[in-house]
Motif scaffolding. Sequence first.
Motif, short mmCIF file in Angstrom:
data_model
loop_
_atom_site.label_atom_id
_atom_site.label_comp_id
_atom_site.label_asym_id
_atom_site.label_seq_id
_atom_site.Cartn_x
_atom_site.Cartn_y
_atom_site.Cartn_z
N ASP A 61 29.72 45.01 -54.92
CA ASP A 61 30.19 43.99 -53.97
C ASP A 61 30.64 44.66 -52.67
O ASP A 61 31.21 45.76 -52.70
N HIS A 62 30.43 43.97 -51.57
CA HIS A 62 30.91 44.49 -50.29
C HIS A 62 32.31 43.94 -49.99
O HIS A 62 32.54 42.73 -50.14
N ALA A 63 33.20 44.82 -49.60
CA ALA A 63 34.56 44.40 -49.22
C ALA A 63 34.88 44.98 -47.85
O ALA A 63 34.55 46.14 -47.56
N LEU A 64 35.49 44.16 -47.02
CA LEU A 64 35.91 44.61 -45.69
C LEU A 64 37.44 44.69 -45.67
O LEU A 64 38.11 43.71 -46.01
N GLY A 83 28.09 42.50 -40.32
CA GLY A 83 27.31 43.68 -40.73
C GLY A 83 26.78 43.62 -42.15
O GLY A 83 25.86 44.38 -42.49
N ALA A 84 27.32 42.78 -43.00
CA ALA A 84 26.85 42.71 -44.40
C ALA A 84 27.35 41.39 -44.99
O ALA A 84 28.18 40.72 -44.37
N GLN A 85 26.87 41.05 -46.17
CA GLN A 85 27.39 39.85 -46.83
C GLN A 85 28.61 40.28 -47.64
O GLN A 85 28.49 40.80 -48.75
N PHE A 86 29.78 40.14 -47.04
CA PHE A 86 31.00 40.59 -47.72
C PHE A 86 31.49 39.54 -48.71
O PHE A 86 31.54 38.36 -48.38
N ALA A 99 33.45 34.84 -47.21
CA ALA A 99 34.16 35.85 -48.01
C ALA A 99 35.47 35.27 -48.52
O ALA A 99 36.04 34.36 -47.91
N LEU A 100 35.96 35.82 -49.63
CA LEU A 100 37.29 35.46 -50.11
C LEU A 100 38.31 36.29 -49.34
O LEU A 100 38.07 37.48 -49.07
N CYS A 101 39.44 35.68 -49.00
CA CYS A 101 40.47 36.43 -48.26
C CYS A 101 41.61 36.83 -49.19
O CYS A 101 42.27 35.98 -49.80
N LEU A 102 41.81 38.15 -49.33
CA LEU A 102 42.94 38.67 -50.12
C LEU A 102 44.00 39.16 -49.15
O LEU A 102 43.70 39.94 -48.24
N LEU A 103 45.23 38.71 -49.35
CA LEU A 103 46.30 39.09 -48.42
C LEU A 103 47.42 39.78 -49.18
O LEU A 103 48.03 39.19 -50.08
#
Length: 388
Positions: free
Chosen positions: A80-83, A127-130, A160-164
Amino acid sequence: MKGRKLLMIPGPIEFEPDVLQAMGQATTSHVAADFVEVFGRALERMRQVFLCPSGQPFVVAGSGTLAMDMAAANLVEPGDHALVVNTGCFGDRFAAILERYGAEVTQVRAPVGGAPAPEEVEAALKGAQFKLLAVTHVDTSTGVLTDAQAMAALARRYGALCLLDGVCATAGEECRQEEWGIDVYLTASQKAIGVPPGLALLVASPAALEAWRKRKSPVQNYYADFANWLPIMEGYEARRAGYFATPAVNLVCALDVSLGHILAEGLDARFRRHRRISAACKAGIDALGLAQVAQRAVAANTMTAPYYPEGVGPEVLKAILEAGVILAGGLHPEIKARYFRIGHMGSAGDGDILATVAAVERGLAAAGYAFNHGAGVAAAQEELLRAE
Ligand code: PMP
């Protein structure tokens, strides 16, 4: 209390007496009816404090790092891509945890004290499917506050899902989890939530749980697996005891009391109080001629990170301690020995800020730094009066 020092670090913080009393009660069975009631109520209160009526709260014995680990373990599948929006050391930690579960991590970084602009984050998202956008709400190593609302909106726009990571923020910095669209908001007990260290706390959105349910591969962490905890959390909230791993009974009792205080104050009032005391602290530090790590437009309301002035170093913290206040040294490796950190969250009030700035003045005076004695306290007081 003679000999007692005021604890003003960015966690653990000073705790309310009745929170500590709840901790000190005789430990009961984790399936006792009175504990089931307390745990159930604490879970309901979590949802209210996180402003996430449709969210699923998790309360697990552990620290903030476990809460980050839980979010990553349950939502990352290998490849998986993560930003990661990196504003300091805890962004590095988030990236390392996500990578540990097999994510391909890209980072957007700002120079120390800054936060990446939404445009930079958006450019990276193209830049990618995060699958995930991981953000630190307040990075405790820099005192930088990220615009969580803007980040969550970007995450949504790009699917994307947002993790905070709210470890230095939740219940101190404004955050409206559901309204802003944050999928996992996580924290630890020992900061603005106001409970001694030992609980990992997170609230997951329905979309986060759906992403977890749709996984093709097993969660690579037994203790953190939502599958083990979800029936327990749902059970206690329905006032049914359950067991997967022994809950931190006394800490859960303390959590219930502290969440009750937070709700009684009201979240908007609490966010306002944090802004007010932060402004006073920062005004006091400015008036002493000390620069601050976080650029003012992105400075947190839960902490202040001043640079030492010319000719003064970390040994000044000892003199500040002798003046009655415990502060923290630097953490970010690039500037570690050049700055210190003041936490002002939880139930910290006007008097705590004035006492802290006064102790900083004492320390600086003892270190031979030349300044107008009282200038910091006066500026902090002025700010508090202005903000009445
Ligand atoms: N994230 C942030 C922003 C933090 O400030 C901290 C702790 N200082 C952590 C994560 C890790 O939390 P803990 O030390 O409770 O594991």
